[in-house]
Design an enzyme around this catalytic site. Sequence first.
Site, PDB file in Angstrom:
ATOM      1  N   HIS A 176       0.828  -1.199   0.000  1.00 49.14           N
ATOM      2  CA  HIS A 176       0.000   0.000   0.000  1.00 49.14           C
ATOM      3  C   HIS A 176       0.862   1.248   0.000  1.00 49.14           C
ATOM      4  CE1 HIS A 176      -3.060   2.895   0.072  1.00 49.14           C
ATOM      5  NE2 HIS A 176      -2.330   3.524   0.963  1.00 49.14           N
ATOM      6  N   TYR A 211       2.059   5.644  -2.285  1.00 47.51           N
ATOM      7  CA  TYR A 211       2.437   7.021  -1.930  1.00 47.51           C
ATOM      8  C   TYR A 211       3.872   7.295  -2.336  1.00 47.51           C
ATOM      9  CZ  TYR A 211      -1.968   6.683   0.362  1.00 47.51           C
ATOM     10  OH  TYR A 211      -3.297   6.470   0.578  1.00 47.51           O
ATOM     11  N   HIS A 257      -9.328   1.432 -11.011  1.00 43.19           N
ATOM     12  CA  HIS A 257      -8.853   2.359  -9.973  1.00 43.19           C
ATOM     13  C   HIS A 257      -7.379   2.707 -10.174  1.00 43.19           C
ATOM     14  CE1 HIS A 257      -7.708   3.901  -6.010  1.00 43.19           C
ATOM     15  NE2 HIS A 257      -6.914   2.872  -5.827  1.00 43.19           N
ATOM     16  N   PHE A 258      -6.549   1.688 -10.396  1.00 40.09           N
ATOM     17  CA  PHE A 258      -5.128   2.063 -10.360  1.00 40.09           C
ATOM     18  C   PHE A 258      -4.617   2.669 -11.666  1.00 40.09           C
ATOM     19  CE2 PHE A 258      -4.408  -2.729 -10.553  1.00 40.09           C
ATOM     20  CZ  PHE A 258      -3.746  -2.786 -11.770  1.00 40.09           C
ATOM     21  N   HIS A 259      -5.426   2.601 -12.721  1.00 38.68           N
ATOM     22  CA  HIS A 259      -4.978   3.333 -13.909  1.00 38.68           C
ATOM     23  C   HIS A 259      -5.299   4.822 -13.821  1.00 38.68           C
ATOM     24  CE1 HIS A 259      -4.165  -0.655 -15.492  1.00 38.68           C
ATOM     25  NE2 HIS A 259      -3.428  -0.053 -16.391  1.00 38.68           N
ATOM     26  N   ARG A 301     -10.791  -9.546 -12.298  1.00 34.69           N
ATOM     27  CA  ARG A 301      -9.539  -8.954 -12.777  1.00 34.69           C
ATOM     28  C   ARG A 301      -8.573 -10.075 -13.131  1.00 34.69           C
ATOM     29  NH1 ARG A 301      -5.988  -6.576  -7.635  1.00 34.69           N
ATOM     30  NH2 ARG A 301      -4.527  -6.193  -9.302  1.00 34.69           N
ATOM     31  N   ARG A 302      -7.481  -9.738 -13.829  1.00 34.11           N
ATOM     32  CA  ARG A 302      -6.377 -10.659 -14.097  1.00 34.11           C
ATOM     33  C   ARG A 302      -6.841 -11.967 -14.720  1.00 34.11           C
ATOM     34  NH1 ARG A 302      -2.766 -10.232  -8.568  1.00 34.11           N
ATOM     35  NH2 ARG A 302      -1.464  -8.610  -9.416  1.00 34.11           N
TER      36      ARG A 302
HETATM   37 FE1  HAS Z   1      -5.394   2.611  -4.220  1.00 29.97          FE
HETATM   38  C1  HAS Z   1      -5.809  -0.801  -4.657  1.00 29.97           C
HETATM   39  C2  HAS Z   1      -7.426   2.516  -1.474  1.00 29.97           C
HETATM   40  C3  HAS Z   1      -4.719   5.931  -3.575  1.00 29.97           C
HETATM   41  C4  HAS Z   1      -2.813   2.512  -6.488  1.00 29.97           C
HETATM   42  N1  HAS Z   1      -4.501   1.136  -5.363  1.00 29.97           N
HETATM   43  C5  HAS Z   1      -4.846  -0.194  -5.431  1.00 29.97           C
HETATM   44  C6  HAS Z   1      -4.001  -0.865  -6.373  1.00 29.97           C
HETATM   45  C7  HAS Z   1      -3.120   0.081  -6.861  1.00 29.97           C
HETATM   46  C8  HAS Z   1      -3.454   1.331  -6.229  1.00 29.97           C
HETATM   47  C9  HAS Z   1      -2.002  -0.160  -7.850  1.00 29.97           C
HETATM   48  O1  HAS Z   1      -8.589   0.408   0.385  1.00 29.97           O
HETATM   49  C10 HAS Z   1      -4.115  -2.319  -6.785  1.00 29.97           C
HETATM   50  C11 HAS Z   1      -3.289  -3.246  -5.976  1.00 29.97           C
HETATM   51  C12 HAS Z   1      -3.455  -4.646  -6.463  1.00 29.97           C
HETATM   52  O2  HAS Z   1      -2.888  -4.983  -7.526  1.00 29.97           O
HETATM   53  O3  HAS Z   1      -4.182  -5.426  -5.829  1.00 29.97           O
HETATM   54  N2  HAS Z   1      -6.023   3.975  -2.831  1.00 29.97           N
HETATM   55  C13 HAS Z   1      -6.861   3.739  -1.814  1.00 29.97           C
HETATM   56  C14 HAS Z   1      -7.100   4.969  -1.064  1.00 29.97           C
HETATM   57  C15 HAS Z   1      -6.328   5.930  -1.668  1.00 29.97           C
HETATM   58  C16 HAS Z   1      -5.646   5.294  -2.762  1.00 29.97           C
HETATM   59  C17 HAS Z   1      -7.981   5.153   0.110  1.00 29.97           C
HETATM   60  N3  HAS Z   1      -4.060   3.971  -4.918  1.00 29.97           N
HETATM   61  C18 HAS Z   1      -3.923   5.275  -4.511  1.00 29.97           C
HETATM   62  C19 HAS Z   1      -2.812   5.882  -5.178  1.00 29.97           C
HETATM   63  C20 HAS Z   1      -2.271   4.924  -6.005  1.00 29.97           C
HETATM   64  C21 HAS Z   1      -3.070   3.726  -5.824  1.00 29.97           C
HETATM   65  C22 HAS Z   1      -2.337   7.298  -4.953  1.00 29.97           C
HETATM   66  C23 HAS Z   1      -1.106   4.970  -6.919  1.00 29.97           C
HETATM   67  C24 HAS Z   1      -0.377   6.010  -7.191  1.00 29.97           C
HETATM   68  N4  HAS Z   1      -6.421   1.143  -3.283  1.00 29.97           N
HETATM   69  C25 HAS Z   1      -7.166   1.320  -2.139  1.00 29.97           C
HETATM   70  C26 HAS Z   1      -7.657   0.011  -1.691  1.00 29.97           C
HETATM   71  C27 HAS Z   1      -7.198  -0.938  -2.584  1.00 29.97           C
HETATM   72  C28 HAS Z   1      -6.432  -0.195  -3.572  1.00 29.97           C
HETATM   73  C29 HAS Z   1      -8.485  -0.277  -0.522  1.00 29.97           C
HETATM   74  C30 HAS Z   1      -7.437  -2.453  -2.547  1.00 29.97           C
HETATM   75  C31 HAS Z   1      -8.619  -2.782  -3.320  1.00 29.97           C
HETATM   76  C32 HAS Z   1      -8.858  -4.277  -3.394  1.00 29.97           C
HETATM   77  O4  HAS Z   1      -9.965  -4.692  -3.021  1.00 29.97           O
HETATM   78  O5  HAS Z   1      -7.988  -5.052  -3.825  1.00 29.97           O
HETATM   79  C33 HAS Z   1      -6.222   7.375  -1.183  1.00 29.97           C
HETATM   80  O6  HAS Z   1      -4.878   7.710  -0.970  1.00 29.97           O
HETATM   81  C34 HAS Z   1      -6.836   8.335  -2.127  1.00 29.97           C
HETATM   82  C35 HAS Z   1      -6.882   9.742  -1.594  1.00 29.97           C
HETATM   83  C36 HAS Z   1      -7.020  10.721  -2.716  1.00 29.97           C
HETATM   84  C37 HAS Z   1      -7.928  11.669  -2.797  1.00 29.97           C
HETATM   85  C38 HAS Z   1      -7.972  12.560  -4.016  1.00 29.97           C
HETATM   86  C39 HAS Z   1      -7.305  13.898  -3.806  1.00 29.97           C
HETATM   87  C40 HAS Z   1      -7.228  14.649  -5.092  1.00 29.97           C
HETATM   88  C41 HAS Z   1      -6.152  15.366  -5.513  1.00 29.97           C
HETATM   89  C42 HAS Z   1      -6.198  16.044  -6.850  1.00 29.97           C
HETATM   90  C43 HAS Z   1      -6.785  17.433  -6.738  1.00 29.97           C
HETATM   91  C44 HAS Z   1      -7.004  18.039  -8.066  1.00 29.97           C
HETATM   92  C45 HAS Z   1      -6.555  19.240  -8.447  1.00 29.97           C
HETATM   93  C46 HAS Z   1      -6.838  19.698  -9.834  1.00 29.97           C
HETATM   94  C47 HAS Z   1      -5.745  20.114  -7.578  1.00 29.97           C
HETATM   95  C48 HAS Z   1      -8.917  11.920  -1.716  1.00 29.97           C
HETATM   96  C49 HAS Z   1      -4.956  15.551  -4.666  1.00 29.97           C
HETATM   97  C50 HAS Z   1      -7.763  20.907  -9.877  1.00 29.97           C
HETATM   98  C51 HAS Z   1      -7.816  21.321 -11.292  1.00 29.97           C
HETATM   99  C52 HAS Z   1      -8.426  22.412 -11.745  1.00 29.97           C
HETATM  100  C53 HAS Z   1      -8.331  22.754 -13.150  1.00 29.97           C
HETATM  101  C54 HAS Z   1      -9.182  23.292 -10.886  1.00 29.97           C
HETATM  102 CU   CU1 Z   2      -3.763   0.231  -0.687  1.00 28.29          CU
END
Ligand code: HAS
Ligand code: CU1
Length: 590
Positions: free
Chosen positions: A255, A259, A406-408, A469-470
């Site tokens: 996990h 980050y 999700h992860f793409h 998946r997979r």
């Molecule tokens: Fe995830 C599974 C939960 C973030 C990558 N995640 C994965 C897997 C990958 C991955 C690769 O709880 C698959 C693993 C596998 O092969 O089995 N993930 C989360 C949560 C977050 C999260 C709670 N994941 C990421 C990030 C990744 C990533 C970052 C890669 C870089 N994820 C999970 C969970 C699984 C999971 C479970 C397991 C699922 C399962 O059942 O197998 C949090 O960190 C997300 C928080 C993010 C936000 C968004 C904030 C938005 C931002 C952008 C702001 C936009 C702006 C633009 C400023 C709340 C910062 C404004 C533009 C204008 C023009 C105005």
């Molecule tokens: Cu995770």
Amino acid sequence: MTTSPLPTRSRPAAAPPPGAASTAARQAPPIADAAYLASLKKVTQYYVVTAFLALFVGVLIGPLQALNYGGINVYELPIIRNLLKSYYQGLSLHGVLNALVFTQFFISGWMLYLPVRDLGMRINMRFAWFTYALMTLGLLLAAVPLLTNRSTLLYTFYPPMQGDALFYIGAAIMVGSSLLVVGQVVNMWLRWKRENPGRVTPLVAFMSVSVWMMWAVASLGIVIEVVVLLIPWSLGLVGGVDPLLSKTLFWWTGHAIVYFWVLPAYISWYAFVPRHAGGRTVSEPLTRLTFVLFLLNSVPVGLHHQYSDPNISVLWKTLHMFLTFLIAVPSLLTAFSVTASLEDGARARGGRGLVGWVTKLPWGNAIFSAQVLAMISFILGGAGGIVNASSTFAGVVHNTAWIPGHFHITVGTATTLSFMGIALWLIPHLTGKRLPSMRLASWAVWTWFVGMMVFALGMHWQGLYGVTRRALVSATAQDVYRDMPIGLPVALTAISGVILLVSAILYFYVLFKMLLSKRVDNGEVSAPIPYSEKISPAGENLATAGKLVRYTEPLMALWLLTLVLVLMMYGPVLGRMIANLQLVPGWRLY
Ligand code: HAS
Ligand code: CU1
């Protein structure tokens, strides 16, 4: 939010050269020793180019996977069959090269170079080159069994699926060398602290050091898994392996690694993207707090990948779930801060209205648009993450096509598209070469964004119907998925594969053309590090700095606290597994 116009604004094509006009933005302290600077830039360039070579191969396999989920099995075509033994070998290569190799090499270069330049320090270049060589050796060793279909284990290499020992040894060397980068950067920072008592660590160095510290704690899980469990087992020194213990150690790292992938992009979003937009970083103290929160809380959440695993108590799963919700907070802080810095830039460029200012952002600048499109897709990726983390929803989405969806739009865009944008100024900066075509680069990043969004839509949607998946679903579609109303998402997924192929061809054409072009200068003036001004700076003097700055500065103590927190959240879980070891023999399914 109201802001005053900026004294200078970056032009869309690139940040203005220092000295071109008065600006309060920081400039990297000059390095007088030209040979040293050239060597530092060279090693960074090697990391970055190796990363993109891995991405190039990995990305070309991507459309094959997308077509599979688009109902088209191209793995049967003779040309593909000659290259890849199976869908699973293709998927293993795709995942390892993109998610593990591309990220680690890019980050090792990026987060070595940035803090060294930010602090204006000298590092031992022999050691830096040695680390690069070792990491590359690890990659090459692991590549042999991967390419020969002797370690088709997917990028999570869950035992009891077993691969050649060479794969695990190569992976251990590769990950281990990233810890040498940690050592070099932290050591350099400590030297800087001794030479500059009472001074606040500059922001970019602070962010980089804290991310490296987080990674040092995060990587322990996978290092222990591979070195203690998998290498002896694959060499036949022990008779079996405990799948649950291995998987739990894997997700200790697995996990937090997300980050480790996204925070190097956050460094750019906070420190450099505002400059591309002609805006300013909003609050330096708040940015420091964000990175400390990531340091403390990135690791002890890994059980959210194991809700459906037996023999882990619900108590620990629930604790990890709440900590997962907590780790979304620094990302939400980032969403607020970075949007405000973009608004600051847009208003300085004449933007008006509640949302009308968005049109004044430099969307034609691929360096900027790549990173902001990455952010936009991450809003949805982050929201999906919260769904995954909720144990009540996890049963619906776990192990379905939803997860690659999700992860793409997290690692495939927030990270990868950001790095693609960063490379467009970083490579000119490192090499003194010029970006050959901003237009083509823009096409590449916009099509990447559209392709990934369409892919994510198709995959999330299929996942909700339970498409697993997979799996080589295109081969079994007739039987298993016949009655599902998934025609539209399947078609969207197929289309996205084609869009992404076009995008990749455009991007790598621009990238390779740039790398093969003639060097014009040393890049210091033509493509400087694009530091942004700050609306609320931290100041330079610790004694007079605000509380947030003073409390976040002692990173060594916070690092220790991180380790304690992780041991508290993982110790009892792992302790029980170790006390009840269940060894099973290995399998080769490929
Ligand atoms: Fe995830 C599974 C939960 C973030 C990558 N995640 C994965 C897997 C990958 C991955 C690769 O709880 C698959 C693993 C596998 O092969 O089995 N993930 C989360 C949560 C977050 C999260 C709670 N994941 C990421 C990030 C990744 C990533 C970052 C890669 C870089 N994820 C999970 C969970 C699984 C999971 C479970 C397991 C699922 C399962 O059942 O197998 C949090 O960190 C997300 C928080 C993010 C936000 C968004 C904030 C938005 C931002 C952008 C702001 C936009 C702006 C633009 C400023 C709340 C910062 C404004 C533009 C204008 C023009 C105005
Ligand atoms: Cu995770």
